[in-house]
Design a protein around this motif. Sequence first.
Motif, PDB file in Angstrom:
ATOM      1  N   UNK A 142      -0.017  -4.909   1.648  1.00 58.58           N
ATOM      2  CA  UNK A 142      -0.454  -3.561   2.024  1.00 58.58           C
ATOM      3  C   UNK A 142      -0.965  -2.792   0.811  1.00 58.58           C
ATOM      4  N   UNK A 143      -0.290  -2.948  -0.319  1.00 62.83           N
ATOM      5  CA  UNK A 143      -0.723  -2.287  -1.544  1.00 62.83           C
ATOM      6  C   UNK A 143      -2.079  -2.825  -2.000  1.00 62.83           C
ATOM      7  N   UNK A 144      -2.238  -4.137  -1.936  1.00 62.60           N
ATOM      8  CA  UNK A 144      -3.495  -4.761  -2.368  1.00 62.60           C
ATOM      9  C   UNK A 144      -4.641  -4.350  -1.451  1.00 62.60           C
ATOM     10  N   UNK A 145      -4.395  -4.328  -0.149  1.00 59.50           N
ATOM     11  CA  UNK A 145      -5.435  -3.908   0.800  1.00 59.50           C
ATOM     12  C   UNK A 145      -5.836  -2.457   0.531  1.00 59.50           C
ATOM     13  N   UNK A 162       0.843   1.082 -12.267  1.00 56.47           N
ATOM     14  CA  UNK A 162       2.028   1.856 -12.578  1.00 56.47           C
ATOM     15  C   UNK A 162       2.981   1.917 -11.378  1.00 56.47           C
ATOM     16  N   UNK A 163       2.436   2.051 -10.166  1.00 59.85           N
ATOM     17  CA  UNK A 163       3.278   2.219  -8.982  1.00 59.85           C
ATOM     18  C   UNK A 163       3.637   0.904  -8.290  1.00 59.85           C
ATOM     19  N   UNK A 166       8.893   0.299  -3.376  1.00 63.97           N
ATOM     20  CA  UNK A 166       9.509  -0.806  -2.635  1.00 63.97           C
ATOM     21  C   UNK A 166       9.352  -0.645  -1.132  1.00 63.97           C
ATOM     22  N   UNK A 167       8.797   0.483  -0.678  1.00 68.76           N
ATOM     23  CA  UNK A 167       8.656   0.740   0.757  1.00 68.76           C
ATOM     24  C   UNK A 167       7.518  -0.057   1.376  1.00 68.76           C
TER      25      UNK A 167
END
Length: 75
Positions: free
Chosen positions: A36-39, A24-25, A30-31
């Motif tokens: 980084x999101x996957x880690x 969802x996020x 976008x920051x």
Amino acid sequence: MLRNRKPWFVPLCLFVYTTAMFLWLLPQNQEADVTEKIITVVVAYLIIGILFLILKKKDKMARERENDINHNKNN
């Protein structure tokens, strides 16, 4: 003694919640960079996996303790 013997329920709920929040996020945030999101999600999955193993071991030890108590009562 009635006990809830489902060590997989809480980790499963956390896994579903983490996956849903990630999906969802992912496009909205976008920051942070995609890596980084996957880690962050992979680390969360590792923590959930460790929690599952700990709860599974705790449940196994409780069952063994209960079996020992029942076995000693019968003797």
